[in-house]
Design a protein around this motif. Structure first.
Motif, PDB file in Angstrom:
ATOM      1  N   GLU A 116      -3.827   6.974  -2.679  1.00  0.00           N
ATOM      2  CA  GLU A 116      -3.500   5.638  -2.174  1.00  0.00           C
ATOM      3  C   GLU A 116      -3.496   4.636  -3.325  1.00  0.00           C
ATOM      4  O   GLU A 116      -4.399   4.640  -4.163  1.00  0.00           O
ATOM      5  N   SER A 117      -2.482   3.802  -3.349  1.00  0.00           N
ATOM      6  CA  SER A 117      -2.356   2.785  -4.392  1.00  0.00           C
ATOM      7  C   SER A 117      -2.099   1.433  -3.746  1.00  0.00           C
ATOM      8  O   SER A 117      -1.318   1.322  -2.792  1.00  0.00           O
ATOM      9  N   SER A 140       0.987   5.374  -0.039  1.00  0.00           N
ATOM     10  CA  SER A 140       0.176   6.533   0.307  1.00  0.00           C
ATOM     11  C   SER A 140       0.941   7.815   0.009  1.00  0.00           C
ATOM     12  O   SER A 140       2.173   7.849   0.091  1.00  0.00           O
ATOM     13  N   GLN A 189       0.856  -1.182   0.000  1.00  0.00           N
ATOM     14  CA  GLN A 189       0.000   0.000   0.000  1.00  0.00           C
ATOM     15  C   GLN A 189       0.892   1.231   0.000  1.00  0.00           C
ATOM     16  O   GLN A 189       1.719   1.419   0.885  1.00  0.00           O
ATOM     17  N   TYR A 203      -5.122  13.526  -0.816  1.00  0.00           N
ATOM     18  CA  TYR A 203      -4.606  12.232  -0.377  1.00  0.00           C
ATOM     19  C   TYR A 203      -4.741  11.225  -1.513  1.00  0.00           C
ATOM     20  O   TYR A 203      -5.751  11.190  -2.214  1.00  0.00           O
TER      21      TYR A 203
END
Length: 285
Positions: free
Chosen positions: A108-109, A86, A84, A106
């Motif tokens: 997230e991947s 961020s 993950q 923000y």
């Protein structure tokens, strides 16, 4: 004019992640067959920060527009092994105090740890009163991309997009995962790369060229680097893009710059925290 500045700010994560581009070679998928996850240059708990500056057109001096922070953690369960990633992009300085643009975005991947292909991308856009959530799911088995966008500032929240796009290449990167995928490659002057990048759900090929080696000086010190440039028109908002990667075991991007429609955006590494190397923070105004 504020809206135009907002577009520049929204490029932060795109610029910084493209700054770390280097995905797959023309004839091979990333990661290479010799890729060993346990010896990857990034490890659990790594964090990097960049000071981002904007140089407007004409005679206006450059000023600090904000900061970009990225971190990575590994999620291991009996069912899956994933990373993950961020990222946080925040406005600061004149852009916030004078232009009144308050950005708190923000990103997230989630990527598969072994194939390092993107599976899920989340973008929570927070710019003044504008609040939108975008989620992109890449369904390789179903050969489709699922895109859902919601205006969470509305009462009740308003669905803006809920669609499926057919056609998915075998390996797709997003504007966060590409940051780390690039570091799995050994880059030498003259190398050329091609990758498939998902930008808010739209998948497009991107070509890169590795240029010259250079010794770069920033606040954290001097680094032996290699320069990468984009080939062709990636940015509809402007022109070319350059990024400098360290030529050590970490392969960290330490500096980047991009010509955009309303001037130039550039940044440099101000903080690096990793179990493999500790560098102190440098404040850049």
């Amino acid at each position: 004019m504020v809206l135009r500045k907002a577009r520049v700010l929204s490029l932060w994560i795109f610029l910084a992640s493209l700054a770390l581009l280097g995905a797959q070679r023309q004839a091979a998928l990333l990661p290479p067959e010799s890729f060993d996850l346990d010896s990857a240059p990034f490890v659990q708990g790594e964090e990097v920060r960049y000071a981002v500056h904007w140089k407007p057109l004409f005679l206006f001096p450059a000023f600090k527009a904000g900061e970009l922070r990225l971190s990575i953690v590994r999620q291991q369960t009996p069912e899956r092994d994933a990373f993950q990633i961020s990222a946080w992009a925040n406005s600061e300085g004149l852009l916030k105090s004078v232009a009144g643009l308050d950005v708190r975005d923000y990103f997230e991947s989630v990527v598969d740890a072994r194939s390092f292909r993107s599976e899920r991308f989340l973008y929570r856009r927070r710019q003044n009163e504008k609040k939108r959530d975008l989620e992109v799911l890449i369904d390789y088995a179903g050969d489709q991309v699922l895109i859902r966008e919601v205006d969470v500032a509305a009462d009740p929240p308003k669905l803006l997009r809920d669609k499926r796009e057919p056609g998915v290449p075998p390996q797709v990167l997003d504007t966060l995962s590409v940051f780390y995928a690039a570091r799995l490659q050994e880059m030498k002057p003259g190398d050329r790369f091609r990758l498939f990048l998902s930008n808010n759900g739209k998948i497009e090929p991107v070509d890169l060229e590795v240029r010259d080696r250079d010794r770069v000086k920033i606040g954290l010190g001097r680094f032996d680097t290699v320069e990468i440039r984009t080939r062709g028109g990636i940015f509809r908002e402007g022109g070319g893009f350059r990024i400098w990667y360290t030529q050590d075991e970490l392969r960290i991007p330490v500096k980047f710059e991009a010509e955009v429609k309303f001037g130039k955006v550039f940044g440099e590494l101000i903080h690096l925290q990793t179990p493999r190397l500790i560098r102190g923070r440098v404040d850049v105004n």
